[in-house]
Design a protein around this motif. Structure first.
Motif, PDB file in Angstrom:
ATOM      1  N   SER A 168      44.160  38.009  41.056  1.00 40.72           N
ATOM      2  CA  SER A 168      43.422  36.832  40.577  1.00 40.72           C
ATOM      3  C   SER A 168      43.786  35.557  41.327  1.00 40.72           C
ATOM      4  O   SER A 168      42.974  34.632  41.407  1.00 40.72           O
ATOM      5  CB  SER A 168      43.692  36.613  39.080  1.00 40.72           C
ATOM      6  N   ALA A 169      45.003  35.473  41.866  1.00 40.33           N
ATOM      7  CA  ALA A 169      45.482  34.227  42.471  1.00 40.33           C
ATOM      8  C   ALA A 169      45.921  34.392  43.922  1.00 40.33           C
ATOM      9  O   ALA A 169      45.564  33.583  44.782  1.00 40.33           O
ATOM     10  CB  ALA A 169      46.646  33.674  41.650  1.00 40.33           C
ATOM     11  N   ASN A 170      46.676  35.436  44.207  1.00 31.33           N
ATOM     12  CA  ASN A 170      47.270  35.564  45.539  1.00 31.33           C
ATOM     13  C   ASN A 170      46.257  35.628  46.676  1.00 31.33           C
ATOM     14  O   ASN A 170      46.539  35.128  47.776  1.00 31.33           O
ATOM     15  CB  ASN A 170      48.186  36.779  45.587  1.00 31.33           C
ATOM     16  N   PRO A 171      45.068  36.237  46.477  1.00 29.20           N
ATOM     17  CA  PRO A 171      44.107  36.269  47.585  1.00 29.20           C
ATOM     18  C   PRO A 171      43.723  34.887  48.102  1.00 29.20           C
ATOM     19  O   PRO A 171      43.424  34.728  49.289  1.00 29.20           O
ATOM     20  CB  PRO A 171      42.900  36.992  46.981  1.00 29.20           C
ATOM     21  N   VAL A 172      43.733  33.867  47.225  1.00 27.73           N
ATOM     22  CA  VAL A 172      43.351  32.516  47.655  1.00 27.73           C
ATOM     23  C   VAL A 172      44.319  32.004  48.716  1.00 27.73           C
ATOM     24  O   VAL A 172      43.919  31.530  49.777  1.00 27.73           O
ATOM     25  CB  VAL A 172      43.301  31.559  46.450  1.00 27.73           C
TER      26      VAL A 172
ATOM     27  N   ASP B 267      39.508  41.786  45.864  1.00 29.15           N
ATOM     28  CA  ASP B 267      40.589  41.704  44.880  1.00 29.15           C
ATOM     29  C   ASP B 267      40.273  40.670  43.805  1.00 29.15           C
ATOM     30  O   ASP B 267      40.562  40.882  42.617  1.00 29.15           O
ATOM     31  CB  ASP B 267      41.906  41.342  45.577  1.00 29.15           C
ATOM     32  N   LEU B 268      39.698  39.537  44.203  1.00 25.46           N
ATOM     33  CA  LEU B 268      39.296  38.531  43.224  1.00 25.46           C
ATOM     34  C   LEU B 268      38.281  39.106  42.236  1.00 25.46           C
ATOM     35  O   LEU B 268      38.391  38.890  41.020  1.00 25.46           O
ATOM     36  CB  LEU B 268      38.706  37.316  43.929  1.00 25.46           C
ATOM     37  N   LEU B 269      37.309  39.853  42.751  1.00 23.27           N
ATOM     38  CA  LEU B 269      36.317  40.453  41.857  1.00 23.27           C
ATOM     39  C   LEU B 269      36.964  41.445  40.906  1.00 23.27           C
ATOM     40  O   LEU B 269      36.578  41.541  39.732  1.00 23.27           O
ATOM     41  CB  LEU B 269      35.227  41.144  42.677  1.00 23.27           C
ATOM     42  N   ASP B 270      37.951  42.209  41.389  1.00 24.49           N
ATOM     43  CA  ASP B 270      38.666  43.138  40.513  1.00 24.49           C
ATOM     44  C   ASP B 270      39.302  42.395  39.336  1.00 24.49           C
ATOM     45  O   ASP B 270      39.254  42.851  38.196  1.00 24.49           O
ATOM     46  CB  ASP B 270      39.768  43.864  41.292  1.00 24.49           C
ATOM     47  N   ALA B 271      39.922  41.243  39.640  1.00 27.44           N
ATOM     48  CA  ALA B 271      40.576  40.460  38.587  1.00 27.44           C
ATOM     49  C   ALA B 271      39.556  39.913  37.597  1.00 27.44           C
ATOM     50  O   ALA B 271      39.780  39.939  36.374  1.00 27.44           O
ATOM     51  CB  ALA B 271      41.386  39.328  39.201  1.00 27.44           C
ATOM     52  N   PHE B 272      38.433  39.422  38.096  1.00 29.20           N
ATOM     53  CA  PHE B 272      37.422  38.878  37.198  1.00 29.20           C
ATOM     54  C   PHE B 272      36.846  39.979  36.304  1.00 29.20           C
ATOM     55  O   PHE B 272      36.627  39.753  35.104  1.00 29.20           O
ATOM     56  CB  PHE B 272      36.297  38.210  37.998  1.00 29.20           C
ATOM     57  N   ALA B 273      36.614  41.153  36.878  1.00 27.17           N
ATOM     58  CA  ALA B 273      36.119  42.269  36.070  1.00 27.17           C
ATOM     59  C   ALA B 273      37.157  42.672  35.029  1.00 27.17           C
ATOM     60  O   ALA B 273      36.813  43.026  33.891  1.00 27.17           O
ATOM     61  CB  ALA B 273      35.766  43.450  36.968  1.00 27.17           C
ATOM     62  N   GLN B 274      38.424  42.615  35.387  1.00 27.10           N
ATOM     63  CA  GLN B 274      39.489  42.942  34.437  1.00 27.10           C
ATOM     64  C   GLN B 274      39.493  41.966  33.268  1.00 27.10           C
ATOM     65  O   GLN B 274      39.746  42.353  32.122  1.00 27.10           O
ATOM     66  CB  GLN B 274      40.840  42.935  35.145  1.00 27.10           C
ATOM     67  N   ASP B 275      39.216  40.694  33.543  1.00 31.11           N
ATOM     68  CA  ASP B 275      39.171  39.698  32.476  1.00 31.11           C
ATOM     69  C   ASP B 275      38.098  40.020  31.440  1.00 31.11           C
ATOM     70  O   ASP B 275      38.207  39.635  30.276  1.00 31.11           O
ATOM     71  CB  ASP B 275      38.916  38.306  33.059  1.00 31.11           C
ATOM     72  N   VAL B 276      37.051  40.701  31.873  1.00 31.82           N
ATOM     73  CA  VAL B 276      35.976  41.046  30.937  1.00 31.82           C
ATOM     74  C   VAL B 276      36.453  42.067  29.905  1.00 31.82           C
ATOM     75  O   VAL B 276      36.097  41.982  28.726  1.00 31.82           O
ATOM     76  CB  VAL B 276      34.751  41.597  31.704  1.00 31.82           C
ATOM     77  N   VAL B 277      37.287  43.006  30.329  1.00 28.76           N
ATOM     78  CA  VAL B 277      37.611  44.142  29.463  1.00 28.76           C
ATOM     79  C   VAL B 277      39.056  44.173  28.983  1.00 28.76           C
ATOM     80  O   VAL B 277      39.376  44.882  28.032  1.00 28.76           O
ATOM     81  CB  VAL B 277      37.295  45.468  30.195  1.00 28.76           C
ATOM     82  N   LYS B 278      39.934  43.396  29.615  1.00 33.00           N
ATOM     83  CA  LYS B 278      41.351  43.452  29.255  1.00 33.00           C
ATOM     84  C   LYS B 278      41.799  42.096  28.732  1.00 33.00           C
ATOM     85  O   LYS B 278      41.710  41.097  29.437  1.00 33.00           O
ATOM     86  CB  LYS B 278      42.198  43.859  30.468  1.00 33.00           C
ATOM     87  N   LYS B 279      42.324  42.066  27.509  1.00 33.15           N
ATOM     88  CA  LYS B 279      42.661  40.804  26.850  1.00 33.15           C
ATOM     89  C   LYS B 279      44.155  40.658  26.563  1.00 33.15           C
ATOM     90  O   LYS B 279      44.578  39.588  26.113  1.00 33.15           O
ATOM     91  CB  LYS B 279      41.901  40.701  25.520  1.00 33.15           C
ATOM     92  N   ARG B 280      44.953  41.688  26.812  1.00 35.76           N
ATOM     93  CA  ARG B 280      46.385  41.648  26.547  1.00 35.76           C
ATOM     94  C   ARG B 280      47.129  42.310  27.701  1.00 35.76           C
ATOM     95  O   ARG B 280      46.584  43.190  28.378  1.00 35.76           O
ATOM     96  CB  ARG B 280      46.732  42.385  25.237  1.00 35.76           C
TER      97      ARG B 280
END
Length: 268
Positions: free
Chosen positions: A118-122, A91-104
């Motif tokens: 991005s946060a809850n898995p921690v 799930d963390l990797l999904d969020a990081f990949a999303q940051d690459v392509v999604k800005k809004r």
């Protein structure tokens, strides 16, 4: 894989039991290194996504019990010994990949979905390490972790703008008559203050919904989470005191703020 960044989440601090410092450090090294792939350096978007895909391949090897690459050997050992859900790391990797392509983000629910990964898995991984992963505890942890992530967004609006990202929901910008040109100019207004007050109040409410988690965690980890919650609330308080002007007054915690947060932690 190194931990070089300030985080609202504590990283293997002295309050944590010694036996848990190794697994927590391994998780943070993985998360920070993957986040850096998405966020740092001069790589193209395609190269960033390719590197993150390689990380996902290593998680697949861990899930199947195959030997990990040397850089992931410590994490693989931790996952195996503590029986951690590999999906949370995915799930963390999904969020990081999303940051690459999604800005809004169109609206608040869409932003919450990002925080879910991005946060809850921690927090969920920490609860698994402490064998306290009940449904109630997981739900409260999600509230705290999402609130901390949102707090970081409101704290770093100007910094994220320089990276081409706006985490303030587009629907909220429209509702408060704020355009992105105002963010670009770093211009405060009464409407901007109202927008930030709205975000701060909503985030405080979410943080407080999860705060009861501290009473379900043993010993030092309970105090660690108390301090984390109170430090996040203090940053939100600073945003309110600055009337939302995070452009000129980015909130940071000084010695006095940490002392105040510690005092409030004792009263939770």
């Amino acid at each position: 894989m190194s931990v070089d960044h300030y985080e609202n989440f504590p990283v293997a601090s002295l309050l944590l039991p010694r036996r848990l410092r190794r697994p927590i450090e391994a998780i943070y090294r993985f998360a920070r290194a993957a986040d850096d792939i998405a966020d740092e350096g001069e790589a193209s978007d395609a190269e960033r996504l390719q590197h993150l895909a390689a990380y996902r391949g290593e998680l697949a090897r861990m899930a199947s019990g195959e030997p990990a690459a040397p850089a992931f050997a410590e994490l693989a050992t931790v996952v195996r010994e503590w029986r951690l859900p590999v999906q949370l790391l995915g799930d963390l990797l999904d969020a990081f990949a999303q940051d690459v392509v999604k800005k809004r983000y169109a609206d608040y629910p869409e932003l919450l979905d990002y925080c879910r990964r991005s946060a809850n898995p921690v927090g969920r991984l920490l609860l698994h390490l402490f064998a306290r992963a009940s449904e109630t505890n997981l739900r409260r942890s999600d509230c705290i972790c999402t609130a901390l992530q949102l707090t970081n967004f409101w704290q770093d609006i100007a910094i994220d703008w320089q990276k081409g990202r706006v985490y303030l929901p587009q629907a909220d910008l429209a509702n408060f008559a704020i355009s992105e040109t105002q963010i670009a100019a770093g211009r405060w207004s009464a409407e901007w203050q109202a927008l930030l007050d709205f975000q701060v109040e909503r985030t405080e409410r979410l943080m407080n919904q999860g705060a009861a988690l501290v009473h379900q965690l043993p010993g030092r980890i309970g105090w660690e989470i108390r301090l984390t919650v109170q430090s996040g609330l203090r940053i939100l308080e600073q945003i309110r005191l600055a009337r939302g002007d995070v452009f000129r007054h980015r909130p940071v915690l000084g010695a006095g703020d940490w002392m105040r947060a510690a005092g409030r932690a004792f009263r939770m």
